[in-house]
Design an enzyme around this catalytic site. Structure first.
Site, PDB file in Angstrom:
ATOM      1  N   ALA A   1       0.852  -1.196   0.000  1.00 55.18           N
ATOM      2  CA  ALA A   1       0.000   0.000   0.000  1.00 55.18           C
ATOM      3  C   ALA A   1       0.880   1.235   0.000  1.00 55.18           C
ATOM      4  O   ALA A   1       2.040   1.208   0.389  1.00 55.18           O
ATOM      5  CB  ALA A   1      -0.916  -0.009   1.214  1.00 55.18           C
ATOM      6  N   CYS A   2       0.291   2.310  -0.419  1.00 54.95           N
ATOM      7  CA  CYS A   2       0.866   3.634  -0.442  1.00 54.95           C
ATOM      8  C   CYS A   2       1.498   3.963   0.907  1.00 54.95           C
ATOM      9  O   CYS A   2       0.852   3.721   1.905  1.00 54.95           O
ATOM     10  CB  CYS A   2      -0.340   4.507  -0.679  1.00 54.95           C
ATOM     11  SG  CYS A   2      -0.136   6.033  -1.324  1.00 54.95           S
ATOM     12  N   PRO A   3       2.683   4.501   1.031  1.00 54.34           N
ATOM     13  CA  PRO A   3       3.557   5.031  -0.025  1.00 54.34           C
ATOM     14  C   PRO A   3       4.577   4.025  -0.534  1.00 54.34           C
ATOM     15  O   PRO A   3       5.459   4.400  -1.302  1.00 54.34           O
ATOM     16  CB  PRO A   3       4.286   6.156   0.715  1.00 54.34           C
ATOM     17  CG  PRO A   3       4.489   5.594   2.094  1.00 54.34           C
ATOM     18  CD  PRO A   3       3.264   4.747   2.366  1.00 54.34           C
TER      19      PRO A   3
END
Lengths: 79, 380
Positions: free
Chosen positions: A16-18
């Site tokens: 997942a982000c980042p």
């Protein structure tokens, strides 16, 4: 893009982000200018985050492939 | 030091409180930031430094963030805001928070406002992220909803906290700008789902047609709800008059401007319908009628209490140029002069709201975010 010579491939599925951007930022520095990095993600955010990262870092996204919730980016180190 | 999570509700409270001097740092990419950002009734000190800049140029990015006041970070989901929060904490910042759940928790948040307490309670639920409003009418232990958003958990929790049972949920029209909640609420509770048949005739689910002139009420004596067919924004558009005083106006009329009759691709025909509605149905209503709109375009439409409600008289004055138009041709000319593109996702949202298209939760979430484009004119 299957004919493109890939110099480094990163499997970023499930991240997942980042993290996808963080890993691609590191990965691109491991290849030479002119070489190609392939990154595979499942995070939809990378569809707009990768182009924004490429512009920031001065690299070039050659192609983006989408299918079955998986996104493939072919990125040429230009920066 | 650790970054702390904050909620969308806290953010809304800080925006209202002028003594809370904070910086809102949005770290999403510029495309997402431009498409949808936090807006509130008061000015916000906001800065967009995308997290990819922190990844590539940490020192320069940190230098862009002014020191000396609390920093509240927002990103798409949560992870990037946390990531940037840690960078700031490592660089001497002390009061840093990240929005729990990311921008979508702001987009979905509902703020309840009590508008009337006369033996029954009338609530406005403002959705700042969408600039839209839904309504709740409580009487005798029952709660009726009007144009609820897809945040079904919120309405259920609200009802539970007040000891109310949701018995009915009304739609004013087939929405194009957000995913409607009535169908989900009807499925999750035993509430009756009422909707105008002209808009919902193709819907792939059960609903009760709300016909012009119908009157609904509560099990116990309480306020009555009169159904008024007010076509124009859509052919089925319907207003609900509560207790002869409060008009849930949907997208027929707003505090500023009137509903767009051009979203269905039949601007001229629908303009005529809207003109007839405004002159024949709204026209005879008294100036003291209170208008409860489905949207606002700008927070300047809210009152001093940050509720979006006004008298019909005040609205007639505010929009004198529109209400002074006395013929269909001039009205259509006004609509045409103010026409603009509609967001590309509206066509798909209409299909979803009619049950003709099914999307997963994540896709629904993404489509549902973003401010509405429902008013016929955007000018002040």
């Amino acid at each position: 893009m299957s004919n493109t010579k890939v110099d480094l491939e990163l499997d970023l599925k499930g991240l997942a982000c980042p993290m996808p951007v963080v890993k691609v930022s590191k990965g691109i520095k491991e290849i030479e200018v002119g070489q190609v990095l392939k990154a595979v993600t499942t995070d939809k955010g990378s569809l707009t985050d990768f182009p924004a990262w490429a512009e920031t870092s001065g690299n070039e996204i050659l192609d983006t492939q989408e299918g079955d919730g998986v996104f493939e980016f072919y990125i040429k180190r230009t920066g | 030091m650790e970054a702390t999570a904050y909620t969308a509700q806290s953010l809304y409270t800080w925006i209202l409180d002028e003594s809370s001097n904070f910086l809102l740092l949005d770290v999403r990419n510029p495309t997402e930031f431009t498409r949808f950002k936090v807006e509130g009734p008061k000015p916000i000190d906001m800065l967009n430094v995308p997290y990819m800049e922190f990844v590539e140029f940490e020192e320069a990015s940190v230098a862009k963030v002014p020191k000396g006041k609390p920093v509240r970070i927002v990103c798409a989901k949560e992870g990037s805001a946390k990531f940037v929060a840690d960078i700031l904490l490592n660089n001497g910042f002390t009061d840093v928070g990240f929005l729990a759940g990311g921008i979508k928790s702001w987009g979905n948040m509902l703020v309840p406002k009590l508008l009337a307490d006369n033996g029954y309670q009338l609530y406005q639920f403002i959705r700042p992220g969408k600039a839209s409003c839904s309504y709740g009418l409580a009487s005798g232990g029952e709660l009726m909803l009007f144009d609820p958003s897809r945040n079904v958990d919120f309405y259920q929790q609200f009802a539970e906290e007040k000891g109310l049972a949701i018995t009915a949920t009304f739609e004013t029209h087939l929405q194009a700008d957000y995913i409607a909640g009535s169908n989900s609420i009807a499925q999750a509770t035993s509430a009756t789902f009422l909707a105008p048949p002209d808009d919902f005739k193709d819907a792939q689910y059960e609903y009760t047609p709300a016909q012009d002139g119908d009157i609904y009420g509560f099990t116990q004596p309480g306020p009555e709800i009169r159904v008024l067919h007010t076509p124009g924004h859509t052919p089925g558009s319907t207003c609900y008059l509560i207790d002869g005083t409060y008009l849930v106006s949907g997208d027929t009329m707003f505090i500023q401007s009137v509903g767009r009759p051009d979203l269905g691709g039949k601007a001229e025909a629908w303009s005529k319908m809207l003109f007839t509605t405004l002159t024949q149905i709204i026209g005879p209503m008294g100036n003291s009628t209170l208008i409860l709109p489905g949207h606002f375009a700008d927070w300047s439409e809210a009152n001093e209490d940050f509720a979006v409600v006004d008298t019909l008289g005040a609205i007639r004055n505010r929009n004198a140029a529109i209400y002074a138009i006395n013929n269909e041709a001039d009205f259509y000319a006004f609509i045409r002069d103010n026409m603009r593109e509609q967001p590309p996702e509206y066509a798909k949202i209409r299909l979803i709201n009619a049950g003709l298209s099914v999307v997963d939760d994540e896709e629904a979430e993404v489509m549902d975010l973003g401010k509405n484009e429902c008013a016929a004119s955007a000018g002040k």
